[in-house]
Motif scaffolding. Structure first.
Motif, PDB file in Angstrom:
ATOM      1  N   THR A   1       0.831  -1.203   0.000  1.00 53.02           N
ATOM      2  CA  THR A   1       0.000   0.000   0.000  1.00 53.02           C
ATOM      3  C   THR A   1       0.873   1.264   0.000  1.00 53.02           C
ATOM      4  OG1 THR A   1      -1.743   1.172   1.175  1.00 53.02           O
ATOM      5  CG2 THR A   1      -0.366  -0.252   2.509  1.00 53.02           C
TER       6      THR A   1
ATOM      7  N   GLU B   1       0.520  -7.945   1.723  1.00 52.56           N
ATOM      8  CA  GLU B   1      -0.446  -7.987   0.638  1.00 52.56           C
ATOM      9  C   GLU B   1       0.302  -8.365  -0.604  1.00 52.56           C
ATOM     10  OE1 GLU B   1      -3.983  -5.249  -0.226  1.00 52.56           O
ATOM     11  OE2 GLU B   1      -2.197  -4.044   0.042  1.00 52.56           O
TER      12      GLU B   1
ATOM     13  N   TRP C   1       6.460 -13.373   2.553  1.00 46.33           N
ATOM     14  CA  TRP C   1       5.127 -13.837   2.952  1.00 46.33           C
ATOM     15  C   TRP C   1       5.191 -14.527   4.307  1.00 46.33           C
ATOM     16  CZ3 TRP C   1       3.329 -18.643   4.332  1.00 46.33           C
ATOM     17  CH2 TRP C   1       1.934 -18.775   4.453  1.00 46.33           C
TER      18      TRP C   1
ATOM     19  N   ASP D   1      -4.671 -19.192   2.316  1.00 48.20           N
ATOM     20  CA  ASP D   1      -4.349 -18.471   1.083  1.00 48.20           C
ATOM     21  C   ASP D   1      -4.350 -19.451  -0.081  1.00 48.20           C
ATOM     22  OD1 ASP D   1      -3.944 -16.169   2.510  1.00 48.20           O
ATOM     23  OD2 ASP D   1      -1.760 -16.215   2.418  1.00 48.20           O
TER      24      ASP D   1
ATOM     25  N   ARG E   1      -6.982 -14.764  -0.832  1.00 45.30           N
ATOM     26  CA  ARG E   1      -7.448 -15.542   0.313  1.00 45.30           C
ATOM     27  C   ARG E   1      -8.479 -16.527  -0.218  1.00 45.30           C
ATOM     28  NH1 ARG E   1      -5.052 -16.055   4.862  1.00 45.30           N
ATOM     29  NH2 ARG E   1      -7.009 -16.391   5.963  1.00 45.30           N
TER      30      ARG E   1
ATOM     31  N   PHE F   1      -6.038 -11.166  -7.396  1.00 52.15           N
ATOM     32  CA  PHE F   1      -4.749 -10.471  -7.429  1.00 52.15           C
ATOM     33  C   PHE F   1      -4.228 -10.235  -8.842  1.00 52.15           C
ATOM     34  CE2 PHE F   1       0.010 -11.051  -7.292  1.00 52.15           C
ATOM     35  CZ  PHE F   1       0.266  -9.717  -7.067  1.00 52.15           C
TER      36      PHE F   1
ATOM     37  N   GLY G   1      -9.520  -2.953  -6.100  1.00 47.46           N
ATOM     38  CA  GLY G   1      -9.931  -4.141  -5.358  1.00 47.46           C
ATOM     39  C   GLY G   1     -10.934  -4.882  -6.217  1.00 47.46           C
TER      40      GLY G   1
ATOM     41  N   LYS H   1      -9.648  -0.368   3.761  1.00 50.84           N
ATOM     42  CA  LYS H   1      -8.416  -1.096   4.101  1.00 50.84           C
ATOM     43  C   LYS H   1      -8.409  -1.452   5.572  1.00 50.84           C
ATOM     44  CE  LYS H   1      -5.568   0.798   0.487  1.00 50.84           C
ATOM     45  NZ  LYS H   1      -4.484   1.677   0.105  1.00 50.84           N
TER      46      LYS H   1
ATOM     47  N   LYS I   1      -4.310  -3.361   4.406  1.00 54.63           N
ATOM     48  CA  LYS I   1      -4.624  -4.307   3.328  1.00 54.63           C
ATOM     49  C   LYS I   1      -6.001  -3.996   2.762  1.00 54.63           C
ATOM     50  CE  LYS I   1      -2.319  -7.782   6.030  1.00 54.63           C
ATOM     51  NZ  LYS I   1      -1.846  -9.087   6.196  1.00 54.63           N
TER      52      LYS I   1
ATOM     53  N   ARG J   1     -11.359  -6.874   0.782  1.00 62.27           N
ATOM     54  CA  ARG J   1     -12.306  -7.318  -0.247  1.00 62.27           C
ATOM     55  C   ARG J   1     -13.644  -7.712   0.375  1.00 62.27           C
ATOM     56  NH1 ARG J   1      -7.638  -9.328  -1.327  1.00 62.27           N
ATOM     57  NH2 ARG J   1      -6.419  -8.286  -2.943  1.00 62.27           N
TER      58      ARG J   1
END
Ligand code: 6R9
Length: 562
Positions: A301, A330, A352, A437, A452, A467, A483, A541, A547, A550
């Motif tokens: 971000t 993210e 990650w 994930d 996710r 993504f 998004g 976010k 993040k 969604r």
């Protein structure tokens, strides 16, 4: 799909010197680094502070704090003295091993000192995010029946003691008199020595709440043994050398700010930069220049925000010390990596991990080629796989559940008050820890995050990860960020809907929507092109880590907000 890879930069990387691709590695190899090797007992605070003083590095700068109008530094020796004094005050006020000590402070050396002091006497520290409101503060302390809180007068309006019956003592970091104990004032009266409370590897160290996609946030407790992996990833992933000036932009209320803002850099004996205040491109570039930051850990971000600034802004600042940049939290859009490479001449290394995993598990090591769009490969000592719905390993390039072979040194100790919850991370039994994930792994072992599991879109039988579409959208000159969600549809099951924030100078219109749709269609895939586009000034976010939510976009969609 063709990938433009970015080769490793030339450099004297610790991982390259100490370990080469294909070499075996076991975490035990670094156990001898720690003091417990002799005594059987440990303490994270000792490893972070005292050992450096004991090794003659007391004069080295441990913390460099910068904020508008304020700049202070602490050497390791000064930090040790302060931590000891604060630990004494805590102890005299009843704090003992195993107690919860919550810390509700801004990004400031006091936050580091408070956390380390609590840890040094064996307490479990609960850092609370600086922007939490009453409810979030109350829920967390109540869940632990916490008795102690270290905060600041300016935060007290968000602490309602009547709603937190277990709370016995509130310490404040200001010197002014009031109804609470001024820990700074009391500390001044104390001698700077404190006998470390030695604990077992398995004893509680810190607690962080993770929201999960449904239900109440759960408290994840970590143990002192985390130091093994946090030290080692600091060394190999962050590539911390003793001469480094390191800045992690996260607040300790997010697990990143605790593990990689407090523990990992101090375990490695480097100088940690703390910046008080909010994001602005000028302020952040200013910190990089002023502090001479060499290693920088932030989040997509922030990188996206820097990218959307006036072109060339970075040239007003001397960033010549910066040599290693990392990202977490993210998916990192390839477009952002390419932009950074072109603009700063530096690769952004994605990493990650999760609150539950306690440290990085998958990363782009500095010695490895980067494939933009991939989070990298499992780090030495970690085995990952992609599993199908029955828990069988999938072949390369097939999307499924990202799984890690348990265990590793920084794996969570427990889910607070919810032992059954721990088992839900192992739905197939055995050792496969499931992250929640979705990802695929290519022939070279690089892992590509797709979303996710609850974010996957199913359109006319096609499974589409948000993504990839979001990253494609970012390549369009008008798009600042986006998004992408699945919108329920009678015919297709779901259709792809994109919420888009535009770059300055662009305005949302039917024509622009068409152009963006066409762009995704021609450069990614027809089924991935958003059938619906909504322009918005901002995306929802997460408060702590920024993040894109969604889940919230799905709510917008359902309620017809946009
Ligand atoms: C450290 C942290 C964990 C979840 C994780 C995943 C997402 C983290 C990522 C990433 C894509 C990356 N996530 N790193 N997604 N690429 N490099 O973020 O912990 O706040 O608990 O979140 O964040 O979905 O499962 P936490």
């Amino acid at each position: 799909m063709t990938t433009v890879t970015i080769p490793p930069a030339k450099g004297d990387y610790q991982v390259g010197r100490e370990w080469r691709e294909g070499d075996p590695f076991h975490w035990k190899e670094i156990h001898s680094r720690f003091t417990w090797h002799g005594t059987g007992k440990v303490n994270m605070a000792y490893e972070c502070v005292d050992r450096h003083v004991a090794e003659g590095k007391g004069d080295k700068t441990a913390l460099h704090f910068l904020s508008e109008g304020e700049e202070t530094t602490y050497t390791y020796a000064e930090l040790q003295r302060e931590v000891n004094r604060w630990a004494r005050v805590l102890q005299q006020n009843g704090v003992k091993k195993g107690d919860f000590v919550f810390v509700f402070l801004p990004k400031h050396p006091f936050c580091h000192i408070a956390m380390l002091a609590a840890i040094k006497l064996g307490a479990v520290v609960g850092p609370l995010f600086e922007a939490f409101m009453e409810e979030a503060v109350k829920d967390r302390i109540n869940d632990c029946e916490g008795e102690y809180l270290i905060t600041d007068h300016s935060f007290l309006d968000r602490v309602i003691p009547e709603d937190i019956p277990s709370l016995k003592t509130i310490f404040v970091t200001d010197k002014q008199d009031g109804e609470y104990i001024s820990i700074t004032k009391e500390a001044e009266k104390e001698t700077p020595e404190f006998e470390t409370v030695w604990v077992d590897l398995e004893d509680g160290l810190n607690i962080h709440y993770t929201s999960g996609s449904t239900g109440k946030p759960k408290g994840i407790i970590h143990a002192h043994r985390n130091m093994i992996q946090q030290y080692q990833t600091g060394r190999w992933v962050l590539d911390l050398h003793e001469s480094d000036v390191y800045w992690c932009t996260a607040h300790p209320g997010w697990v990143t700010g605790t593990v990689y803002g407090v523990f990992a850099p101090l375990l490695n004996g480097v100088t940690t930069v703390i910046h008080g205040g909010r994001f602005s491109a000028e302020a952040w570039y200013g910190v990089l220049e002023r502090a001479g930051v060499t290693v920088w850990y932030s989040a997509p971000t922030a990188f996206r925000m820097l990218k959307s600034q006036l072109e060339g802004l970075h040239k007003d600042y001397d960033l010549s010390n910066l040599r290693h940049v990392l990202s977490v939290g993210e998916p990192l859009n390839p477009e952002v990596i390419h932009w950074a490479y072109k603009t700063w001449g530096l690769r952004i290394h994605d990493t990650w991990w999760m609150t539950e995993t306690g440290a990085q598990l998958v990363a782009n090591l500095p010695t490895r080629t980067i494939k933009p769009g991939s989070m990298g490969r499992p780090i030495p000592g970690i085995k990952a796989a992609v599993l199908d719905e029955e828990g069988r390993e999938l072949p390369a390039n097939e999307t499924g559940h990202l799984a890690i072979q348990a265990s590793w040194p920084s794996m969570m100790k427990e889910v607070w008050k919810n032992p059954e919850k721990y088992n839900t991370y192992f739905p197939f039994g055995g050792n496969w820890y499931l992250a929640g994930d979705l990802a695929y792994m290519d022939e070279d072992g690089y892992i590509f995050f797709q979303g996710r599991s609850d974010d996957m879109i199913n359109s006319s039988g096609e499974r589409i990860g948000p993504f990839e579409i979001e990253s494609k959208l970012m390549e369009h000159p008008a798009v600042k960020e986006s998004g992408v969600i699945g919108k329920p549809d009678d015919v297709r099951g779901e259709i792809v809907k994109a919420y888009i924030v535009l770059n300055e100078g662009y305005e949302g219109s039917e024509e622009l929507s068409k152009d963006i749709r066409g762009f995704v269609k021609s450069s990614l895939a027809a089924h991935a092109a958003p059938r619906e586009i909504a322009f918005t000034a901002e995306l929802p976010k997460t408060q702590i880590s920024g993040k894109v939510l969604r889940r919230e976009l799905k709510k917008w969609e359902k309620e017809g907000v946009l």
